[in-house]
Design a protein around this motif. Sequence first.
Motif, PDB file in Angstrom:
ATOM      1  N   LEU A  53       7.808   1.779  33.739  1.00 61.80           N
ATOM      2  CA  LEU A  53       7.592   0.954  34.580  1.00 61.80           C
ATOM      3  C   LEU A  53       7.057   1.417  35.934  1.00 61.80           C
ATOM      4  CD1 LEU A  53      10.653  -1.517  34.372  1.00 61.80           C
ATOM      5  CD2 LEU A  53       8.231  -2.135  34.130  1.00 61.80           C
ATOM      6  N   PHE A  54       7.733   2.446  36.459  1.00 62.44           N
ATOM      7  CA  PHE A  54       7.555   2.941  37.766  1.00 62.44           C
ATOM      8  C   PHE A  54       6.815   4.454  38.135  1.00 62.44           C
ATOM      9  CE2 PHE A  54      11.657   0.605  38.626  1.00 62.44           C
ATOM     10  CZ  PHE A  54      11.173  -0.543  38.637  1.00 62.44           C
ATOM     11  N   GLY A  70      11.201   7.250  35.010  1.00 63.32           N
ATOM     12  CA  GLY A  70      10.637   8.313  34.465  1.00 63.32           C
ATOM     13  C   GLY A  70      11.514   9.194  33.342  1.00 63.32           C
ATOM     14  N   PHE A  71      12.601   8.406  32.882  1.00 69.01           N
ATOM     15  CA  PHE A  71      13.527   9.124  32.223  1.00 69.01           C
ATOM     16  C   PHE A  71      14.327  10.321  32.901  1.00 69.01           C
ATOM     17  CE2 PHE A  71      12.237   7.552  27.581  1.00 69.01           C
ATOM     18  CZ  PHE A  71      12.245   6.095  27.997  1.00 69.01           C
ATOM     19  N   ILE A  72      14.952  10.038  33.918  1.00 64.23           N
ATOM     20  CA  ILE A  72      15.515  10.780  34.815  1.00 64.23           C
ATOM     21  C   ILE A  72      17.231  10.950  34.528  1.00 64.23           C
ATOM     22  CG2 ILE A  72      16.165  11.536  37.210  1.00 64.23           C
ATOM     23  CD1 ILE A  72      13.747  10.094  37.931  1.00 64.23           C
ATOM     24  N   ALA A  73      17.542  12.089  33.895  1.00 61.92           N
ATOM     25  CA  ALA A  73      19.010  12.100  33.657  1.00 61.92           C
ATOM     26  C   ALA A  73      19.805  12.738  34.898  1.00 61.92           C
ATOM     27  CB  ALA A  73      19.037  13.504  32.336  1.00 61.92           C
ATOM     28  N   PRO A  74      21.058  12.345  34.801  1.00 64.04           N
ATOM     29  CA  PRO A  74      21.837  12.760  35.787  1.00 64.04           C
ATOM     30  C   PRO A  74      22.197  14.438  35.576  1.00 64.04           C
ATOM     31  CG  PRO A  74      23.145  11.295  34.362  1.00 64.04           C
ATOM     32  CD  PRO A  74      21.733  11.656  33.786  1.00 64.04           C
ATOM     33  N   GLN A  75      22.164  15.003  37.025  1.00 63.57           N
ATOM     34  CA  GLN A  75      22.292  16.511  36.952  1.00 63.57           C
ATOM     35  C   GLN A  75      23.492  16.924  37.990  1.00 63.57           C
ATOM     36  OE1 GLN A  75      19.788  18.249  35.704  1.00 63.57           O
ATOM     37  NE2 GLN A  75      18.647  16.608  34.856  1.00 63.57           N
ATOM     38  N   ASN A  76      23.911  18.086  37.537  1.00 69.69           N
ATOM     39  CA  ASN A  76      25.307  18.745  38.368  1.00 69.69           C
ATOM     40  C   ASN A  76      26.367  17.889  38.325  1.00 69.69           C
ATOM     41  OD1 ASN A  76      23.328  20.818  38.785  1.00 69.69           O
ATOM     42  ND2 ASN A  76      22.592  19.684  40.510  1.00 69.69           N
ATOM     43  N   GLY A  77      26.914  17.248  37.107  1.00 74.51           N
ATOM     44  CA  GLY A  77      27.973  16.290  37.259  1.00 74.51           C
ATOM     45  C   GLY A  77      27.828  15.069  38.122  1.00 74.51           C
ATOM     46  N   GLN A 103      29.482  -5.999  48.857  1.00 78.69           N
ATOM     47  CA  GLN A 103      28.491  -4.974  48.802  1.00 78.69           C
ATOM     48  C   GLN A 103      28.200  -4.403  47.302  1.00 78.69           C
ATOM     49  OE1 GLN A 103      28.876  -1.126  50.375  1.00 78.69           O
ATOM     50  NE2 GLN A 103      27.427  -1.350  51.724  1.00 78.69           N
ATOM     51  N   ILE A 104      26.955  -4.414  47.184  1.00 82.02           N
ATOM     52  CA  ILE A 104      26.608  -3.875  45.817  1.00 82.02           C
ATOM     53  C   ILE A 104      25.599  -2.508  46.114  1.00 82.02           C
ATOM     54  CG2 ILE A 104      25.089  -3.967  43.769  1.00 82.02           C
ATOM     55  CD1 ILE A 104      25.635  -7.070  44.104  1.00 82.02           C
ATOM     56  N   ILE A 105      26.023  -1.629  45.581  1.00 80.13           N
ATOM     57  CA  ILE A 105      24.954  -0.234  45.683  1.00 80.13           C
ATOM     58  C   ILE A 105      24.286   0.169  44.533  1.00 80.13           C
ATOM     59  CG2 ILE A 105      24.991   2.284  46.252  1.00 80.13           C
ATOM     60  CD1 ILE A 105      27.070   1.801  48.317  1.00 80.13           C
ATOM     61  N   ALA A 106      23.046   0.238  44.441  1.00 84.73           N
ATOM     62  CA  ALA A 106      22.103   0.619  43.454  1.00 84.73           C
ATOM     63  C   ALA A 106      21.375   1.751  43.905  1.00 84.73           C
ATOM     64  CB  ALA A 106      21.255  -0.580  43.157  1.00 84.73           C
ATOM     65  N   ALA A 107      20.461   2.256  42.774  1.00 85.06           N
ATOM     66  CA  ALA A 107      19.784   3.476  43.001  1.00 85.06           C
ATOM     67  C   ALA A 107      18.031   3.128  43.138  1.00 85.06           C
ATOM     68  CB  ALA A 107      19.794   4.272  41.906  1.00 85.06           C
ATOM     69  N   ASN A 108      17.525   3.702  44.139  1.00 89.96           N
ATOM     70  CA  ASN A 108      15.993   3.656  44.238  1.00 89.96           C
ATOM     71  C   ASN A 108      15.300   3.907  42.816  1.00 89.96           C
ATOM     72  OD1 ASN A 108      16.067   3.403  47.165  1.00 89.96           O
ATOM     73  ND2 ASN A 108      16.552   5.510  47.164  1.00 89.96           N
ATOM     74  N   LYS A 109      14.428   3.416  42.457  1.00 94.45           N
ATOM     75  CA  LYS A 109      13.605   3.287  41.527  1.00 94.45           C
ATOM     76  C   LYS A 109      14.523   2.806  40.212  1.00 94.45           C
ATOM     77  CE  LYS A 109      10.370   6.880  42.814  1.00 94.45           C
ATOM     78  NZ  LYS A 109       9.630   8.087  42.736  1.00 94.45           N
ATOM     79  N   ALA A 110      15.451   1.885  40.267  1.00 93.39           N
ATOM     80  CA  ALA A 110      16.219   1.450  39.303  1.00 93.39           C
ATOM     81  C   ALA A 110      15.687   0.254  38.812  1.00 93.39           C
ATOM     82  CB  ALA A 110      17.670   1.153  39.675  1.00 93.39           C
ATOM     83  N   TYR A 111      15.792   0.234  37.631  1.00 95.08           N
ATOM     84  CA  TYR A 111      15.504  -1.181  36.849  1.00 95.08           C
ATOM     85  C   TYR A 111      16.503  -1.626  35.961  1.00 95.08           C
ATOM     86  CZ  TYR A 111      13.183  -4.846  34.349  1.00 95.08           C
ATOM     87  OH  TYR A 111      12.616  -6.116  33.633  1.00 95.08           O
ATOM     88  N   HIS A 112      17.044  -2.907  36.244  1.00 96.00           N
ATOM     89  CA  HIS A 112      17.986  -3.496  35.545  1.00 96.00           C
ATOM     90  C   HIS A 112      17.760  -4.961  35.112  1.00 96.00           C
ATOM     91  CE1 HIS A 112      20.793  -0.383  36.972  1.00 96.00           C
ATOM     92  NE2 HIS A 112      20.459  -0.610  38.232  1.00 96.00           N
ATOM     93  N   GLY A 113      16.503  -5.411  35.035  1.00 95.88           N
ATOM     94  CA  GLY A 113      16.092  -6.603  34.534  1.00 95.88           C
ATOM     95  C   GLY A 113      15.425  -7.287  35.478  1.00 95.88           C
TER      96      GLY A 113
END
Length: 392
Positions: free
Chosen positions: A358-359, A190-197, A124-134
């Motif tokens: 991209l999105f 959209g250049f979304i940074a991690p929040q709240n640790g 199993q691989i878990i990825a993020a919605n609206k992710a782009y990795h290639g």
Amino acid sequence: MTSDFFKYQAQTTPHPLAMEISHANGSYIYDINNKAYLDFVAGVSACPLGHNHPKVINAIKKQLDSYLHVMVYGEYILKPAVELTKLLAKNLPLPLEKTYLTNSGTEAIEGALKLAKRATGRSQIIAANKAYHGNTMGSMSVMGYEERKQAYRPLLPDVQFISFNNEADLEHITTKTACVILETIQGGAGFIAPQNGYLEKVRNRCNAVGALLILDEIQPGIGRTGKLFGFEHYNCTPDILVTGKGLGGGMPIGAFTASAKLMDLLQDKPKLGHITTFGGHPVIAASALATLQEITESNLMHDALEKETLFRQLLVHPLIKEVRGIGLMLALIMTSEDIANTLILKCQEAGLILFWLLFEPKAVRITPPLTITNEEITKGCAIIIDVLNSIS
């Protein structure tokens, strides 16, 4: 040349910008009419030292005089590749100590996913919605944007998506999970940074269930956020780090880095666990080494944060809803998609290169060379404001 471009070279969109390039230097690209364009995009973050940087060019020329490709990856000792991987290890926290060099970021993602499956014995691989990795098949499988994937299914099985910055979704990371793959800062979304640790919490969850954490630093890496890698802002060290783009200094490269214990799994059971002909190419490695040396030995990373402040001071306008990002990885979020499109196209006419994400259709990319001067930033921002005033 334009007609041949459309006739013989495959396109990726119905309407490419189709600007014919003559040469490039520093923060400028020139067309065949010798019109200068101030570059606020840097080859989509791939040219951190700008164009034709003398240290990069000299390193390439020096290596050209010695040898080009001589053997498939990992068999011969090639000094540029060894020195590059050693310098990466020197600038990374443990256990990130051993690097596999590839031809592109997406190939590095493929290698990282394979390594995670090999190490854990899980699927199993878990990825993020609206992710782009290639855009190769494995990388596309962990892209969180169905519209771009549906024409190419079936893709990798057993991939599940969570929402970036959503802590409740972390319960989906279980003892069945081989790896979680995330962009340290979501680029195409959209250049979304991690929040709240958030990243630290993902790290802790992976530790708890024995899953590996892969962080994709293809865009934010190599000094763009004010640190060599974006994860250094967030108290989170990945098990596998993926980089590309800016590492090559304008040449094609990718890399994935992990502990020696993990990386050595690719040597046996089976042998040749990940192979490539041109990965670690000596000319490209020489370019990357010169780039990494310049970024780590200069003030460019420190200056990136000061330049961010200048951008934010200058880019204030009613049609700009928000400026997202860190350092010189910035995105203008406009009031509408039409405004974003018009701004990009009219700025090109005015001699300033901007680009899309991209999105997120309302976003305008600003990822200039780290070497851009304050005067060039001021000049480019003035063009943006003038164009927005004309739209208003």
